[in-house]
Design a protein around this motif. Structure first.
Motif, PDB file in Angstrom:
ATOM      1  N   PHE A 120      -5.189 -15.131  17.863  1.00 43.70           N
ATOM      2  CA  PHE A 120      -5.368 -16.498  18.350  1.00 43.70           C
ATOM      3  C   PHE A 120      -4.110 -17.268  17.989  1.00 43.70           C
ATOM      4  O   PHE A 120      -3.734 -17.343  16.814  1.00 43.70           O
ATOM      5  N   ASN A 121      -3.439 -17.828  18.989  1.00 40.65           N
ATOM      6  CA  ASN A 121      -2.179 -18.553  18.786  1.00 40.65           C
ATOM      7  C   ASN A 121      -1.204 -17.752  17.917  1.00 40.65           C
ATOM      8  O   ASN A 121      -0.631 -18.265  16.956  1.00 40.65           O
ATOM      9  N   ALA A 122      -1.045 -16.474  18.272  1.00 39.05           N
ATOM     10  CA  ALA A 122      -0.119 -15.537  17.622  1.00 39.05           C
ATOM     11  C   ALA A 122      -0.532 -15.137  16.207  1.00 39.05           C
ATOM     12  O   ALA A 122       0.205 -14.467  15.507  1.00 39.05           O
ATOM     13  N   HIS A 123      -1.717 -15.551  15.751  1.00 40.45           N
ATOM     14  CA  HIS A 123      -2.227 -15.125  14.442  1.00 40.45           C
ATOM     15  C   HIS A 123      -3.208 -13.980  14.644  1.00 40.45           C
ATOM     16  O   HIS A 123      -4.102 -14.069  15.488  1.00 40.45           O
ATOM     17  N   HIS A 124      -3.053 -12.948  13.831  1.00 43.99           N
ATOM     18  CA  HIS A 124      -3.965 -11.815  13.881  1.00 43.99           C
ATOM     19  C   HIS A 124      -5.310 -12.278  13.327  1.00 43.99           C
ATOM     20  O   HIS A 124      -5.389 -12.735  12.201  1.00 43.99           O
ATOM     21  N   MET A 125      -6.358 -12.185  14.123  1.00 45.33           N
ATOM     22  CA  MET A 125      -7.692 -12.586  13.698  1.00 45.33           C
ATOM     23  C   MET A 125      -8.433 -11.369  13.164  1.00 45.33           C
ATOM     24  O   MET A 125      -8.431 -10.314  13.796  1.00 45.33           O
ATOM     25  N   LYS A 126      -9.076 -11.537  12.027  1.00 46.30           N
ATOM     26  CA  LYS A 126      -9.822 -10.442  11.412  1.00 46.30           C
ATOM     27  C   LYS A 126     -11.308 -10.762  11.448  1.00 46.30           C
ATOM     28  O   LYS A 126     -11.704 -11.915  11.567  1.00 46.30           O
ATOM     29  N   MET A 127     -12.117  -9.699  11.351  1.00 48.12           N
ATOM     30  CA  MET A 127     -13.558  -9.889  11.388  1.00 48.12           C
ATOM     31  C   MET A 127     -14.217  -8.985  10.359  1.00 48.12           C
ATOM     32  O   MET A 127     -13.948  -7.795  10.307  1.00 48.12           O
ATOM     33  N   ASP A 128     -15.075  -9.585   9.562  1.00 42.32           N
ATOM     34  CA  ASP A 128     -15.849  -8.818   8.587  1.00 42.32           C
ATOM     35  C   ASP A 128     -17.119  -8.343   9.268  1.00 42.32           C
ATOM     36  O   ASP A 128     -18.024  -9.118   9.531  1.00 42.32           O
ATOM     37  N   SER A 129     -17.150  -7.049   9.566  1.00 45.48           N
ATOM     38  CA  SER A 129     -18.332  -6.487  10.221  1.00 45.48           C
ATOM     39  C   SER A 129     -19.035  -5.498   9.293  1.00 45.48           C
ATOM     40  O   SER A 129     -19.780  -4.640   9.741  1.00 45.48           O
TER      41      SER A 129
END
Length: 151
Positions: free
Chosen positions: A87-96
């Motif tokens: 998102f806007n060149a930032h790597h988005m992470k997700m805790d799954s």
């Protein structure tokens, strides 16, 4: 099908889509078009593309392209398909609940699961978060075994 016409094979194409996708979630699916699980995921991406088009962009990355090996190595793409979010060149992470928060490994069970994940990432990103909690129940999150070299 025109929502998914972008298949990236060069590092500069990936660099520029990451840089130029503003105020939308960028979804990069790393894989190959001959892999059965990739095809299953791509089918879900195609069916969901219109639903997420206002807040997300989807691109496919050809994992066999020599020029993108730097990204394959950087995101430690060992299993395909692997889906990475920005998102806007930032790597988005997700805790799954898995050991790896950097990417989604495997296909989604159904279209709505993918839409829910992308919405959660978008909402989190709009609040300035770089990691969000996965909105899916554990039984709909693909399980895979992580192997670590030299451990």
């Amino acid at each position: 099908m025109d929502y998914l016409s972008t298949t990236l094979t060069k590092k500069k194409e990936i660099d520029s889509i990451i840089r130029d996708t503003i105020d939308k979630v960028l979804i990069l699916r790393f894989g190959r078009s001959t892999d059965a699980v990739c095809l299953q995921l791509d089918d879900i991406l195609v069916k969901s593309a219109r639903d997420v088009s206002k807040f997300a962009t989807v691109a496919l990355v050809d994992i066999d392209s020599e020029d993108i090996r730097v990204y394959v190595k950087y995101f430690d793409i060992t299993f395909i398909p692997s889906t990475v979010f920005f998102f806007n060149a930032h790597h988005m992470k997700m805790d799954s609940g898995t050991a790896d928060h950097t990417k989604w490994v495997g296909a989604f069970h159904r279209k709505q699961d993918f839409v829910d994940v992308v919405e959660a990432i978008f909402r989190g990103a709009m609040k300035g978060k770089l990691i969000v909690n996965c909105p899916l129940p554990p039984e709909r999150i693909p399980k895979y075994q992580l192997f670590y070299k030299d451990v």
